[in-house]
Design a protein around this motif. Sequence first.
Motif, PDB file in Angstrom:
ATOM      1  N   SER B  94      -1.553  40.681   6.688  1.00  0.00           N
ATOM      2  CA  SER B  94      -0.253  40.125   6.938  1.00  0.00           C
ATOM      3  C   SER B  94       0.421  41.435   7.762  1.00  0.00           C
ATOM      4  O   SER B  94       0.456  42.750   7.405  1.00  0.00           O
ATOM      5  CB  SER B  94       0.567  40.222   5.644  1.00  0.00           C
ATOM      6  OG  SER B  94       1.962  39.849   5.825  1.00  0.00           O
ATOM      7  N   THR B  98       4.452  36.984   6.546  1.00  0.00           N
ATOM      8  CA  THR B  98       3.514  35.788   6.495  1.00  0.00           C
ATOM      9  C   THR B  98       2.372  36.217   6.209  1.00  0.00           C
ATOM     10  O   THR B  98       1.512  37.306   6.797  1.00  0.00           O
ATOM     11  CB  THR B  98       3.440  35.180   7.752  1.00  0.00           C
ATOM     12  OG1 THR B  98       4.821  34.738   8.013  1.00  0.00           O
ATOM     13  CG2 THR B  98       2.577  33.983   7.996  1.00  0.00           C
ATOM     14  N   GLN B  99       1.310  35.685   5.353  1.00  0.00           N
ATOM     15  CA  GLN B  99       0.193  36.069   4.963  1.00  0.00           C
ATOM     16  C   GLN B  99      -1.130  34.938   5.528  1.00  0.00           C
ATOM     17  O   GLN B  99      -0.764  33.574   5.469  1.00  0.00           O
ATOM     18  CB  GLN B  99      -0.401  36.110   3.544  1.00  0.00           C
ATOM     19  CG  GLN B  99       0.570  37.409   2.882  1.00  0.00           C
ATOM     20  CD  GLN B  99       0.193  37.270   1.469  1.00  0.00           C
ATOM     21  OE1 GLN B  99      -0.866  36.976   0.749  1.00  0.00           O
ATOM     22  NE2 GLN B  99       1.113  37.724   0.754  1.00  0.00           N
ATOM     23  N   TYR B 100      -1.829  35.643   6.296  1.00  0.00           N
ATOM     24  CA  TYR B 100      -2.934  34.601   7.066  1.00  0.00           C
ATOM     25  C   TYR B 100      -4.253  34.818   6.329  1.00  0.00           C
ATOM     26  O   TYR B 100      -4.904  35.928   6.221  1.00  0.00           O
ATOM     27  CB  TYR B 100      -3.089  34.902   8.515  1.00  0.00           C
ATOM     28  CG  TYR B 100      -1.885  34.935   9.288  1.00  0.00           C
ATOM     29  CD1 TYR B 100      -0.845  35.946   9.353  1.00  0.00           C
ATOM     30  CD2 TYR B 100      -1.335  33.489   9.882  1.00  0.00           C
ATOM     31  CE1 TYR B 100       0.446  35.941  10.097  1.00  0.00           C
ATOM     32  CE2 TYR B 100      -0.058  33.604  10.506  1.00  0.00           C
ATOM     33  CZ  TYR B 100       0.575  34.454  10.637  1.00  0.00           C
ATOM     34  OH  TYR B 100       1.763  34.485  11.392  1.00  0.00           O
ATOM     35  N   PHE B 101      -4.830  33.710   5.728  1.00  0.00           N
ATOM     36  CA  PHE B 101      -5.969  33.728   5.220  1.00  0.00           C
ATOM     37  C   PHE B 101      -7.282  33.843   5.990  1.00  0.00           C
ATOM     38  O   PHE B 101      -7.252  33.083   7.098  1.00  0.00           O
ATOM     39  CB  PHE B 101      -6.056  32.743   4.095  1.00  0.00           C
ATOM     40  CG  PHE B 101      -4.990  32.900   3.043  1.00  0.00           C
ATOM     41  CD1 PHE B 101      -3.738  32.543   2.986  1.00  0.00           C
ATOM     42  CD2 PHE B 101      -5.605  33.418   1.678  1.00  0.00           C
ATOM     43  CE1 PHE B 101      -2.798  32.867   2.111  1.00  0.00           C
ATOM     44  CE2 PHE B 101      -4.520  33.536   0.639  1.00  0.00           C
ATOM     45  CZ  PHE B 101      -3.507  33.222   0.704  1.00  0.00           C
ATOM     46  N   GLY B 102      -8.280  34.201   5.249  1.00  0.00           N
ATOM     47  CA  GLY B 102      -9.794  34.187   5.843  1.00  0.00           C
ATOM     48  C   GLY B 102     -10.322  32.987   5.240  1.00  0.00           C
ATOM     49  O   GLY B 102      -9.788  32.150   4.420  1.00  0.00           O
TER      50      GLY B 102
END
Lengths: 113, 110
Positions: B94, B98-102
């Motif tokens: 992040s 906002t958090q972006y996932f693998g």
Amino acid sequence: QQQVKQSPQSLIVQKGGISIINCAYENTAFDYFPWYQQFPGKGPALLIAIRPDVSEKKEGRFTISFNKSAKQFSLHIMDSQPGDSATYFCAANHHNAGNMLTFGGGTRLMVKP
Amino acid sequence: EAGVTQSPTHLIKTRGQQATLRCSPISGHTSVYWYQQALGLGLQFLLWYDEGEERNRGNFPPRFSGRQFPNYSSELNVNALELEDSALYLCASSPSWTQYFGPGTRLLVL
């Protein structure tokens, strides 16, 4: 203690219909509410997000409605397509208290052709 | 722009062993989060690293630990593996909100 409750657990919608997923939260300090879409074997992908100073946000076929007084928010998927079949998670976080996401339990959506 | 990457994709261990999972954040992101997605338990927050420091941890025992390297990549270590540790372990990065996932590492403990 589950701080974000999501319903329904599963949902079947006909192609072209509207899918509606609801979430309710308890912690009034939450200040960011994202929705994630997850396909089998994949990580969650951010779909759309809202902050509590806005009552509605629309991006393409996806709309978030937010009711601060009721501590509820929902995802509407218009013109649902078979490709929308996935698991959807609502989430919430408190930006100034760690920013870690608290997730709802998930909704498995199936859109029938 | 490359997304969050995780390795390995799958990991099989036996009870009592140690597992090491790795995560590379999106370029420019300094925060890394770890989550556990176990069957029937949903997504649960594990650990948060920012600027090389552990900033917060979820309700998990101390045998779950990790670190963040100077290049902001991160490692999750699970010691003394138990059967219930079998799950998909997700890393997110992040820049701010906002958090972006693998894609996750699927750990199976036999």
